[in-house]
Design a protein around this motif. Structure first.
Motif, PDB file in Angstrom:
ATOM      1  N   LEU A 147      -3.279   5.432  10.954  1.00 51.34           N
ATOM      2  CA  LEU A 147      -2.206   5.014  10.051  1.00 51.34           C
ATOM      3  C   LEU A 147      -2.736   4.382   8.774  1.00 51.34           C
ATOM      4  O   LEU A 147      -1.987   3.753   8.026  1.00 51.34           O
ATOM      5  CB  LEU A 147      -1.279   4.031  10.773  1.00 51.34           C
ATOM      6  N   SER A 148      -4.027   4.559   8.525  1.00 53.02           N
ATOM      7  CA  SER A 148      -4.655   4.010   7.331  1.00 53.02           C
ATOM      8  C   SER A 148      -5.016   5.134   6.369  1.00 53.02           C
ATOM      9  O   SER A 148      -5.714   6.078   6.740  1.00 53.02           O
ATOM     10  CB  SER A 148      -5.920   3.226   7.712  1.00 53.02           C
ATOM     11  N   VAL A 149      -4.537   5.024   5.145  1.00 57.55           N
ATOM     12  CA  VAL A 149      -4.837   5.999   4.095  1.00 57.55           C
ATOM     13  C   VAL A 149      -5.259   5.236   2.844  1.00 57.55           C
ATOM     14  O   VAL A 149      -4.513   4.386   2.347  1.00 57.55           O
ATOM     15  CB  VAL A 149      -3.622   6.885   3.772  1.00 57.55           C
ATOM     16  N   GLU A 150      -6.462   5.525   2.376  1.00 57.90           N
ATOM     17  CA  GLU A 150      -7.001   4.879   1.173  1.00 57.90           C
ATOM     18  C   GLU A 150      -6.874   3.363   1.247  1.00 57.90           C
ATOM     19  O   GLU A 150      -6.375   2.702   0.342  1.00 57.90           O
ATOM     20  CB  GLU A 150      -6.309   5.429  -0.072  1.00 57.90           C
ATOM     21  N   ASN A 151      -7.327   2.819   2.373  1.00 55.89           N
ATOM     22  CA  ASN A 151      -7.393   1.367   2.603  1.00 55.89           C
ATOM     23  C   ASN A 151      -6.025   0.700   2.674  1.00 55.89           C
ATOM     24  O   ASN A 151      -5.928  -0.524   2.547  1.00 55.89           O
ATOM     25  CB  ASN A 151      -8.242   0.680   1.525  1.00 55.89           C
ATOM     26  N   GLU A 152      -4.988   1.466   2.887  1.00 57.58           N
ATOM     27  CA  GLU A 152      -3.652   0.907   3.082  1.00 57.58           C
ATOM     28  C   GLU A 152      -3.128   1.319   4.454  1.00 57.58           C
ATOM     29  O   GLU A 152      -3.273   2.472   4.864  1.00 57.58           O
ATOM     30  CB  GLU A 152      -2.674   1.414   2.013  1.00 57.58           C
ATOM     31  N   PHE A 153      -2.512   0.360   5.175  1.00 54.23           N
ATOM     32  CA  PHE A 153      -1.859   0.662   6.441  1.00 54.23           C
ATOM     33  C   PHE A 153      -0.379   0.910   6.187  1.00 54.23           C
ATOM     34  O   PHE A 153       0.270   0.187   5.421  1.00 54.23           O
ATOM     35  CB  PHE A 153      -2.018  -0.492   7.425  1.00 54.23           C
ATOM     36  N   TYR A 154       0.148   1.923   6.873  1.00 58.12           N
ATOM     37  CA  TYR A 154       1.541   2.296   6.651  1.00 58.12           C
ATOM     38  C   TYR A 154       2.413   2.091   7.883  1.00 58.12           C
ATOM     39  O   TYR A 154       3.595   2.423   7.845  1.00 58.12           O
ATOM     40  CB  TYR A 154       1.618   3.755   6.202  1.00 58.12           C
ATOM     41  N   GLY A 155       1.852   1.580   8.954  1.00 56.69           N
ATOM     42  CA  GLY A 155       2.695   1.390  10.125  1.00 56.69           C
ATOM     43  C   GLY A 155       1.933   0.878  11.323  1.00 56.69           C
ATOM     44  O   GLY A 155       0.802   0.402  11.214  1.00 56.69           O
TER      45      GLY A 155
END
Length: 420
Positions: free
Chosen positions: A140-148
């Protein structure tokens, strides 16, 4: 051994799990978890859309009811949306747009690209991260961001009925020797359900340059194994996964390559004491590793105005106590690493399989690759193409979709035998 070495269970739990399996028990009385504390996050209305099965939908409704019983100022509403209709529903501007989506993590890149999600990186502290399997959270991590937040795990596994198949095959050779007209295997030959066989024959899925299956030999060998065994007595190959699941549940097959999501259905239709899970057979290059799918709570822009309540519900739904209850009642494979599996040997095997599963990178064209694999398997089993021709064409197509430059010459002699 796999569960202990991968950290899924403790050595003590492993011994107890082995004892439970050998004694023919599906599970023993579960330890009572610590009471789950309630943080309602403030009043509000939280709308959730999910694309899951009836079992997951039922589990979600139970959790929402329990949460609402303790948080009277928070209302949780739930809607089910077909996966193929989700993006259209999100784009139509309906007033009941969701705050939370419960969907497969493989939808994450497209949802981000269409501005349908917000990151919650600041809401996932170190203590919260320790709750989940690292690979599930990484999904759930994309480009150092968590989305859920991970909710449940989905993988392939080998099901068997112990009355007819008391011993689980460990290798593909064992499987071939064990299967016969009296002991049939139901095997869905789809891009998803047959992926594990590729890993059993190939230990390199991506090279340093990001090329997918740069050495085609493993895939070609797997296709050859399938082609040679399609007429083996007892081998039931089909692309219709639900139909094969029903055949296994109805007693027409003793072994079944299924999914974790099939487990609740199989327990509803088969004797609890008769159905067992087992690790997927290994091949020349090691364990058969299935695809890992993480069913996840993701947050939409609508959640920004109601984020404390939305986060409070998700925190509750993924807590140790609730995840144990969901595993007990609905047989969901928990994403919470703190849930003890010692009393649930079948679920423990599913979780161990998930720990060893393949998590594909976010830039991998997941749906395209599965659809192309469906066609590849069909062409080989229908004798429209030889394994080498079909496998090499598949590798070129997937790499082209990824934007990776690859030619037949790059793939070596196995893909160029007819031209030499």
């Amino acid at each position: 051994y796999r569960g202990v070495l991968s950290g899924v269970i403790t050595p003590a739990d492993g011994v107890a799990l082995l004892s439970s399996n050998l004694n023919g028990e599906e599970y023993v009385a579960a330890a009572t978890p610590e009471p789950t504390p309630f943080d309602c996050g403030g009043p509000g209305i939280v709308t959730i859309w999910h694309t899951q099965s009836e079992y997951v939908g039922r589990a979600l409704a139970d959790v929402a009811f329990e949460f609402g019983s303790n948080c009277s100022q928070t209302t949780i509403t739930i809607g089910q949306v077909a996966e193929g209709e989700l993006f259209d529903r999100l784009a139509d501007g309906a007033e009941d747009r969701p705050d939370i989506l419960l969907v497969s993590h493989t939808m994450l890149p497209d949802l981000i690209e269409n501005d349908q999600l917000i990151p919650v990186t600041g809401q996932i502290d170190e203590e919260t991260r320790q709750r989940y399997f690292a690979r599930a959270l990484n999904a759930l991590s994309v480009e150092n961001e968590f989305y859920g937040f991970p909710f449940a795990l989905e993988v392939n596994t080998l099901y068997r009925t112990i009355e007819r198949a008391p011993d689980a095959p460990v290798t593909l050779d064992d499987l071939q020797l064990q299967v016969n007209s009296e002991l049939p295997l139901a095997f869905p030959i789809t891009g998803w359900d047959a992926f594990w066989g590729i890993t059993a024959y190939s230990n390199t899925l991506f090279d340093e340059g990001g090329r997918f299956l740069p050495d085609p030999e493993g895939l070609v060998e797997w296709l050859t194994w399938l082609n040679e065994n399609k007429t083996w007595p007892g081998m039931i190959f089909s692309a219709d996964q639900p139909e094969l699941r029903d055949q296994f549940a109805g007693g027409e097959a003793a072994l079944f390559i299924g999914r974790a999501g099939d487990y609740p259905f199989l327990l509803d239709t088969l004797s609890r004491d008769n159905v067992r899970t087992a690790g997927l057979p290994s091949g020349p290059q090691g364990a058969g590793r299935p695809l890992l799918i993480v069913e996840s709570f993701l947050f939409t822009p609508e959640a920004e105005s109601n984020l404390p309540a939305a986060l409070a519900f998700v925190d509750y739904a993924t807590s140790q106590g609730v995840q144990l209850e969901l595993m007990t009642r609905e047989r969901l494979v928990p994403a919470n690493i703190n849930v003890s599996m010692v009393n649930f040997p079948n679920a423990a095997i599913l979780q161990a399989q998930a720990q060893d599963a393949v998590l594909l990178p976010h830039d991998f064209p997941f749906q395209f690759a599965l659809a192309e694999a469906d066609q590849m398997y069909a062409r080989v089993l229908n004798e429209e193409q030889e394994p080498a021709e079909a496998g090499c064409a598949y590798i070129l197509a997937v790499n082209a979709e990824m934007g990776v430059e690859l030619t037949l010459e790059d793939l070596g002699s196995i893909c160029n035998e007819d031209t030499e």
